[in-house]
Design an enzyme around this catalytic site. Structure first.
Site, PDB file in Angstrom:
ATOM      1  N   LYS A  25     -55.979  28.891  42.138  1.00 46.77           N
ATOM      2  CA  LYS A  25     -55.690  27.515  41.716  1.00 46.77           C
ATOM      3  C   LYS A  25     -55.710  27.419  40.198  1.00 46.77           C
ATOM      4  CE  LYS A  25     -57.845  23.590  40.702  1.00 46.77           C
ATOM      5  NZ  LYS A  25     -56.835  22.978  39.833  1.00 46.77           N
ATOM      6  N   GLU A  67     -67.705  32.342  35.338  1.00 51.76           N
ATOM      7  CA  GLU A  67     -67.599  32.487  33.879  1.00 51.76           C
ATOM      8  C   GLU A  67     -67.605  31.075  33.328  1.00 51.76           C
ATOM      9  OE1 GLU A  67     -67.691  35.233  32.337  1.00 51.76           O
ATOM     10  OE2 GLU A  67     -67.009  36.760  33.755  1.00 51.76           O
ATOM     11  N   CYS A  86     -64.246  29.597  25.214  1.00 56.14           N
ATOM     12  CA  CYS A  86     -65.627  29.584  25.705  1.00 56.14           C
ATOM     13  C   CYS A  86     -66.577  30.313  24.762  1.00 56.14           C
ATOM     14  CB  CYS A  86     -65.680  30.193  27.094  1.00 56.14           C
ATOM     15  SG  CYS A  86     -64.836  31.768  27.195  1.00 56.14           S
ATOM     16  N   GLU A  93     -71.366  21.850  24.889  1.00 56.61           N
ATOM     17  CA  GLU A  93     -70.089  22.487  24.582  1.00 56.61           C
ATOM     18  C   GLU A  93     -69.054  21.406  24.285  1.00 56.61           C
ATOM     19  OE1 GLU A  93     -68.002  24.562  27.761  1.00 56.61           O
ATOM     20  OE2 GLU A  93     -67.763  26.220  26.360  1.00 56.61           O
TER      21      GLU A  93
HETATM   22  P1  NAP Z   1     -63.284  22.604  34.317  1.00 52.56           P
HETATM   23  O1  NAP Z   1     -63.127  21.165  34.163  1.00 52.56           O
HETATM   24  O2  NAP Z   1     -64.566  23.146  34.813  1.00 52.56           O
HETATM   25  O3  NAP Z   1     -62.081  23.066  35.250  1.00 52.56           O
HETATM   26  C1  NAP Z   1     -61.839  24.406  35.533  1.00 52.56           C
HETATM   27  C2  NAP Z   1     -61.072  24.530  36.823  1.00 52.56           C
HETATM   28  O4  NAP Z   1     -61.859  24.014  37.897  1.00 52.56           O
HETATM   29  C3  NAP Z   1     -59.759  23.735  36.849  1.00 52.56           C
HETATM   30  O5  NAP Z   1     -58.814  24.455  37.596  1.00 52.56           O
HETATM   31  C4  NAP Z   1     -60.173  22.469  37.591  1.00 52.56           C
HETATM   32  O6  NAP Z   1     -59.095  21.829  38.246  1.00 52.56           O
HETATM   33  C5  NAP Z   1     -61.149  23.025  38.601  1.00 52.56           C
HETATM   34  N1  NAP Z   1     -62.087  22.042  39.138  1.00 52.56           N
HETATM   35  C6  NAP Z   1     -62.487  20.877  38.575  1.00 52.56           C
HETATM   36  N2  NAP Z   1     -63.384  20.257  39.380  1.00 52.56           N
HETATM   37  C7  NAP Z   1     -63.553  21.049  40.471  1.00 52.56           C
HETATM   38  C8  NAP Z   1     -64.345  20.963  41.646  1.00 52.56           C
HETATM   39  N3  NAP Z   1     -65.149  19.916  41.876  1.00 52.56           N
HETATM   40  N4  NAP Z   1     -64.280  21.955  42.556  1.00 52.56           N
HETATM   41  C9  NAP Z   1     -63.481  23.028  42.329  1.00 52.56           C
HETATM   42  N5  NAP Z   1     -62.691  23.158  41.236  1.00 52.56           N
HETATM   43  C10 NAP Z   1     -62.733  22.190  40.310  1.00 52.56           C
HETATM   44  O7  NAP Z   1     -63.047  23.377  32.967  1.00 52.56           O
HETATM   45  P2  NAP Z   1     -61.871  23.147  31.932  1.00 52.56           P
HETATM   46  O8  NAP Z   1     -62.138  21.848  31.272  1.00 52.56           O
HETATM   47  O9  NAP Z   1     -60.565  23.387  32.569  1.00 52.56           O
HETATM   48  O10 NAP Z   1     -62.094  24.369  30.929  1.00 52.56           O
HETATM   49  C11 NAP Z   1     -63.026  24.342  29.929  1.00 52.56           C
HETATM   50  C12 NAP Z   1     -64.311  25.040  30.346  1.00 52.56           C
HETATM   51  O11 NAP Z   1     -64.053  26.378  30.768  1.00 52.56           O
HETATM   52  C13 NAP Z   1     -65.275  25.173  29.228  1.00 52.56           C
HETATM   53  O12 NAP Z   1     -66.560  24.821  29.655  1.00 52.56           O
HETATM   54  C14 NAP Z   1     -65.228  26.650  28.869  1.00 52.56           C
HETATM   55  O13 NAP Z   1     -66.363  27.167  28.255  1.00 52.56           O
HETATM   56  C15 NAP Z   1     -64.979  27.266  30.178  1.00 52.56           C
HETATM   57  N6  NAP Z   1     -64.397  28.599  30.017  1.00 52.56           N
HETATM   58  C16 NAP Z   1     -65.186  29.676  30.262  1.00 52.56           C
HETATM   59  C17 NAP Z   1     -64.694  30.952  30.083  1.00 52.56           C
HETATM   60  C18 NAP Z   1     -65.553  32.136  30.365  1.00 52.56           C
HETATM   61  O14 NAP Z   1     -65.007  33.184  30.595  1.00 52.56           O
HETATM   62  N7  NAP Z   1     -66.856  32.022  30.384  1.00 52.56           N
HETATM   63  C19 NAP Z   1     -63.372  31.131  29.676  1.00 52.56           C
HETATM   64  C20 NAP Z   1     -62.597  30.009  29.431  1.00 52.56           C
HETATM   65  C21 NAP Z   1     -63.125  28.747  29.610  1.00 52.56           C
HETATM   66  P3  NAP Z   1     -58.250  20.661  37.523  1.00 52.56           P
HETATM   67  O15 NAP Z   1     -57.618  21.295  36.354  1.00 52.56           O
HETATM   68  O16 NAP Z   1     -57.283  20.258  38.567  1.00 52.56           O
HETATM   69  O17 NAP Z   1     -59.235  19.600  37.156  1.00 52.56           O
END
Ligand code: NAP
Ligand code: MG
Length: 498
Positions: free
Chosen positions: A178, A253, A287, A386
């Site tokens: 997804k 991650e 991240c 963050e």
């Molecule tokens: P996010 O809001 O957590 O969303 C990530 C993914 O999860 C999206 O595909 C989102 O779908 C989905 N999602 C949201 N709510 C969900 C739920 N209740 N159940 C299952 N899936 C769900 O993160 P983001 O805002 O896209 O990305 C930023 C974050 O990613 C930051 O915190 C960053 O640090 C982290 N990140 C971590 C790494 C690492 O390797 N550690 C790398 C890159 C980013 P939708 O898009 O449809 O909402």
């Protein structure tokens, strides 16, 4: 405008509901694609197909050499489409074309190749110490886990899609992916390429749609054996909760608040640019971004002055333009979030050394200026949470031990950096930082072959390299008995001596 359907069981189909959503270019604020809005039901159909494909052995049963050939062919098809992918990624995610063409797209293609090769080169048998009494051969069989649900964020969409799919497929799993709703395009282009290859139907499905439905179904569905998630720590906690109902394996991650500790003897010539690169690459939406800068009191003012001079000259603008240093944030919502944090920093007594506003010269696009806060205390919200935007918090320290204590005083532990000319001192600091990666005199250097992941609430498990491959395997111990005679068995006399 581009149109995309769901890719399920080797077919392109509309969402059951018929719904779609628009994908915006964050620089022009205009729609560039219309994408099928999947639901729980669509996710279930994809999961059923992945289950059937896995249980039939259509993929895991292929000789590793054949799996390798199919994956290498996909990598070559991706390479042939590299320039189109670069453009699509830049328009979809707002990352600069410099970043998509120097890191995200070629990095993803390289990673696909790497895991394709591992499909045939990693031994699926590993010998264990033999037992002499009772005499037996012992070994480990590495087997695929089964159906893997994979959920990715919007910041580096192509690289994220590859770092999930490639190791899972190389190990023989089937996958339902997804993408993030802000940036689904390059994952769907990857699905097109997979569709053109010899990959058997049902092994890979890509289902776009909201996290609250498609994502939750993937995390909770009992037919899924493992969930691999990259995204925020908050959603990571929810994924663990949902996965616990059937005790799925999880790899997470998550977020970070990476410290950058500059020692007095750092080489300023490189460190100033290195710190800016650490925090402002992709407008801070990374991240591992170095968002907390720890400076000794003795050099604080002069170092900040030099940072500010350079940060205020960064060129913001069209990410497609090779001269642009920093593009927009991914969405209006993300910009609101970042601006909320800037307000909070000011409210808690931090001072702006530069930035803090939208650039006046740009009328469109979700931009925020490169922002530097000074007089930051490590317990302020801007130093603990963050932000995922171009905001640097500068924190003064009086001893290196104090800097390390503050660096570790966070729920996160993804990465960190130390800048010093004295490798012994730098190494001492590196050892004390509680995080999955520490760079000495660098930032953001992530290699396909090297492990990547978080300590503490930054995650569980590792991606990349052989470490990431092993996360997609189960370990089966096989005990092969070499004692043929009943009376020579260890248990003879223990239970059945008659
Ligand atoms: P996010 O809001 O957590 O969303 C990530 C993914 O999860 C999206 O595909 C989102 O779908 C989905 N999602 C949201 N709510 C969900 C739920 N209740 N159940 C299952 N899936 C769900 O993160 P983001 O805002 O896209 O990305 C930023 C974050 O990613 C930051 O915190 C960053 O640090 C982290 N990140 C971590 C790494 C690492 O390797 N550690 C790398 C890159 C980013 P939708 O898009 O449809 O909402
Ligand atoms: Mg977008």
């Amino acid at each position: 405008m581009r149109q995309y359907q769901l890719y399920i069981n080797g077919e392109w189909i509309d969402a059951k509901s018929g719904g779609t959503f628009k994908v915006l270019n964050p620089y022009t604020e205009e729609a560039i694609a219309e994408v099928a809005k999947g639901s729980r039901e669509d996710a279930q159909i994809a999961i059923d197909a992945a289950r059937k494909a896995f249980d039939s052995g259509i993929w895991s049963g292929l000789p590793p050499q054949r799996r390798c050939e199919i994956l290498l062919d996909i990598a070559e098809r991706l390479a042939a489409k590299q320039s189109e992918l670069i453009e699509l990624e830049t328009k979809d995610a707002g990352m600069t074309t410099r970043m998509s063409s120097m890191a995200d797209i070629p990095g993803g293609i390289g990673q696909f190749r790497y895991y394709a090769e591992l499909a045939r080169s990693v031994p699926f048998y590993e010998g264990l110490p033999p037992m002499e009494f009772p005499t037996s051969y012992n070994f480990v069989l590495r087997e695929p886990i089964g159906v893997c649900g994979q959920i990715i964020p919007w910041n580096a969409p192509f690289l994220m899609a590859v770092s999930k799919l490639a190791p899972a497929l190389a190990a023989g799993n089937t996958v339902v992916l997804k993408p993030a709703s802000y940036t689904p395009i390059t994952a769907l282009e990857l699905a097109k390429i997979i569709d053109e290859s010899d990959m058997p139907k049902g092994v890979v499905s890509v289902v776009t749609g909201p996290g609250s439905t498609v994502g939750e179904e993937i995390a909770a569905n009992p037919k899924v054996d493992k969930v691999s998630f990259t995204g925020s720590t908050e959603v990571g906690r929810r994924i663990m909760e949902l996965a616990s109902s059937t005790v799925k394996k999880v790899t997470l991650e998550l977020g970070g608040k990476s410290p950058v500790i500059v020692l007095e003897d750092a080489n300023w010539d490189v460190a100033i640019d290195g710190v800016l690169y650490g925090v402002y690459l992709h407008s801070g939406q990374i991240c591992v971004a170095g968002t907390r800068l720890f400076l000794p009191g003795s050099i604080h003012d002069e170092f900040v002055e030099k940072l500010v001079a350079k940060a205020s000259h960064m060129k913001l603008g069209d990410p497609m333009d090779w001269g642009t240093d920093m593009g927009p944030l991914v969405s209006a919502e993300q910009r609101d979030r970042v601006e909320g944090y800037i307000k909070s920093g000011l409210g808690q007594g931090a001072r702006l050394a530069c930035g803090g506003a939208r650039p006046k010269e740009l009328e469109k696009g979700y931009f925020v200026e490169p922002t530097i806060f000074i007089d930051v205390k490590n317990d302020m919200k801007i130093a603990q949470e963050e932000i995922f935007g171009p905001v640097l918090s500068v924190i003064k320290y009086s001893s290196v031990d104090e800097a390390i204590d503050m660096a570790n005083d966070t729920i996160y532990g993804l990465a960190g950096a130390v800048w010093s000319e004295d490798m012994g001192r730098a190494m001492d600091v590196a050892k004390k930082i509680r995080s999955g990666t520490v760079w000495i005199n660098e930032h953001h250097m992530i290699d396909t072959r090297h492990p990547f992941g978080g300590y503490k609430q930054s995650g569980i498990g590792r991606e990349m390299g052989i470490y990431g491959f092993h996360e997609y395997t189960e370990i089966k111990h096989v005990y092969m008995d070499l004692v043929r005679k009943r009376e020579s068995k260890l248990w003879y006399g223990m239970v059945c001596s008659g």
